[in-house]
Motif scaffolding. Structure first.
Motif, PDB file in Angstrom:
ATOM      1  N   MET A   1       0.850  -1.202   0.000  1.00 19.74           N
ATOM      2  CA  MET A   1       0.000   0.000   0.000  1.00 19.74           C
ATOM      3  C   MET A   1       0.882   1.247   0.000  1.00 19.74           C
TER       4      MET A   1
ATOM      5  N   SER B   1       1.898   4.993   0.819  1.00 18.11           N
ATOM      6  CA  SER B   1       1.650   5.792   2.017  1.00 18.11           C
ATOM      7  C   SER B   1       2.106   7.232   1.790  1.00 18.11           C
TER       8      SER B   1
ATOM      9  N   VAL C   1      -7.212   8.011  -1.140  1.00 18.13           N
ATOM     10  CA  VAL C   1      -7.779   6.938  -0.321  1.00 18.13           C
ATOM     11  C   VAL C   1      -8.660   6.038  -1.172  1.00 18.13           C
TER      12      VAL C   1
ATOM     13  N   TRP D   1      -4.569   4.335  -1.406  1.00 17.38           N
ATOM     14  CA  TRP D   1      -3.442   4.883  -0.652  1.00 17.38           C
ATOM     15  C   TRP D   1      -3.792   4.958   0.838  1.00 17.38           C
ATOM     16  N   LYS D   2      -2.755   4.915   1.658  1.00 22.86           N
ATOM     17  CA  LYS D   2      -2.887   5.248   3.078  1.00 22.86           C
ATOM     18  C   LYS D   2      -2.425   6.695   3.211  1.00 22.86           C
TER      19      LYS D   2
ATOM     20  N   THR E   1      -2.119  10.211   5.522  1.00 24.82           N
ATOM     21  CA  THR E   1      -2.093  10.784   6.861  1.00 24.82           C
ATOM     22  C   THR E   1      -1.903  12.288   6.747  1.00 24.82           C
TER      23      THR E   1
ATOM     24  N   GLN F   1      -9.481   9.310  12.729  1.00 27.93           N
ATOM     25  CA  GLN F   1      -9.734   9.057  11.312  1.00 27.93           C
ATOM     26  C   GLN F   1     -10.928   9.872  10.851  1.00 27.93           C
TER      27      GLN F   1
ATOM     28  N   ASP G   1      -6.184   9.127   7.858  1.00 25.87           N
ATOM     29  CA  ASP G   1      -5.608   9.175   9.198  1.00 25.87           C
ATOM     30  C   ASP G   1      -5.215  10.617   9.520  1.00 25.87           C
TER      31      ASP G   1
END
Length: 372
Positions: A1, A3, A31, A35-36, A38, A53, A58
């Motif tokens: 994944m 990030s 997202v 993708w992750k 933050t 969240q 995140d």
């Protein structure tokens, strides 16, 4: 994944400005693509860093007890230090505290920096602030693995600092507006097409005084709505703008309700844009997306964004003459509105902008992966 960590903004969901809106749009887009993401978020008050969240994004919340510019600098410092413990790709929006990003460079983190506008040229800053921004622009050019310019002229400017292949030009985006709530106009005593609007921070470099004087130089049988946070009791420039206004000028204050702002743009006869410094301005892009007939200060930043069919003024007299000529010319206004929508679809739709960002970030994410 894949990030991604986003630095340099107040947080999501967007509540403060163009960069926050962009970060929200990009984060939700990525997202959805797996993708992750933050995002570092500045919170008022004291306490420990905590996480949450929102819509699959995140969020790392950093409480800051100080307000204003110092509080923002302190937040950027704490966010950047915290980011040193994370692994992934980093996107920093703005270079105002690029000196902190030196830590990421030393840590060998990959950081893509959106260099925003030429902040140190803005009239509103004093000498110390201008030196700070000038130095941080230089540092951002050096420590960023790759730079994003939101306007061709910003790319040209950055190219005087670094080689051209280190810079990618991707403009700001906007939503197309095809309708708005006309009932909102009655709250402000307005009628569709019987008013024009200015939406900006009331700073000298945004030509507020010139535009208000130009409009107020004669009776127009038309209203000018000037949105912005005016404090004439403490700001001499704000007082001068309000003092120059005729009784056809309305100052409703700063309005943050998106539906109200959208209605004011959509039903205005003209959107006035006086910015003299900057790249792709979010408010101008949003005006194009709403199909506004644009009257703008004549400079290479605005001309590239609004295109050749907008109306441009160099000074107060030229702006006054545009009002004289165009307020009664419905054919010209309709042509300008059509041209705005065409220009918007050519370059500023969010779908296109976000895909360009995604492609660039994928390229740099792949570059960070260890070779096997």
């Amino acid at each position: 994944m894949r990030s991604l960590f986003i630095l340099g903004i107040r947080g999501v969901p967007a509540q403060h400005g163009g960069f926050e809106t962009f970060a929200e749009k990009l984060s939700l887009h990525l997202v959805e693509k797996g993708w992750k993401v933050t995002v570092y978020c500045q919170e008022d008050g004291e306490g420990e860093i905590y996480q949450s969240q929102w819509e699959g994004i995140d969020r790392i919340h950093i409480p800051i007890a100080r307000e204003g510019a110092f509080g923002t600098v302190l937040f950027d410092w704490k966010a950047t230090r915290h980011a040193l413990t994370r692994e992934g790709l980093f996107l920093t929006l703005g270079y105002n505290t690029a000196c902190f990003n030196i830590m990421q460079r030393l840590q060998r983190q990959t950081n893509v920096i959106n260099m925003d506008g030429i902040e140190w040229r803005r009239d509103k800053w004093g000498a110390v602030a201008k030196v700070w921004f000038w130095l941080n622009e230089r540092i951002g050019c050096w420590v960023g693995n790759h730079l994003i310019a939101d306007h061709p002229k910003i790319k040209d400017h950055l190219n005087t600092r670094v080689r051209a292949d280190k810079i990618t030009m991707i403009p700001y985006g906007g939503d197309e507006v095809r309708s708005a709530d006309k009932a909102i106009l009655t709250e402000y005593g307005l009628q569709a097409d019987q008013f024009s609007v200015i939406i900006a921070r009331p700073e000298p470099e945004n030509s507020f005084l010139e535009m208000v004087r130009a409009f107020s130089s004669r009776h127009r049988n038309h209203k000018l709505v000037v949105l912005g946070n005016f404090t004439p009791e403490t700001n001499a420039f704000h007082w001068a703008v309000m003092d120059a206004a005729s009784d056809e000028v309305i100052f409703p204050g700063a309005i943050y309700d998106a539906t109200v702002v959208q209605a004011l743009r959509f039903y205005a006869r003209f959107y006035l844009h006086g910015h003299r410094v900057g790249g792709t301005n979010p408010s101008l892009v949003e005006a194009l997306g709403a199909g506004c007939a644009v009257i703008a200060h004549d400079n290479h930043f605005n001309r590239w964004v609004a295109g050749p069919d907008a109306a441009y003024f160099e000074d107060e007299l030229a702006c006054s003459k545009l009002f004289d000529r165009l307020l009664s010319d419905s054919v010209a206004v309709q042509q300008m509105r059509s041209a705005s929508r065409k220009r918007f679809k050519e370059r500023f739709m969010w779908e296109q902008v976000l895909l360009e960002y995604e492609a660039l970030l994928i390229r740099w994410d792949l570059a960070t992966q260890p070779r096997t």
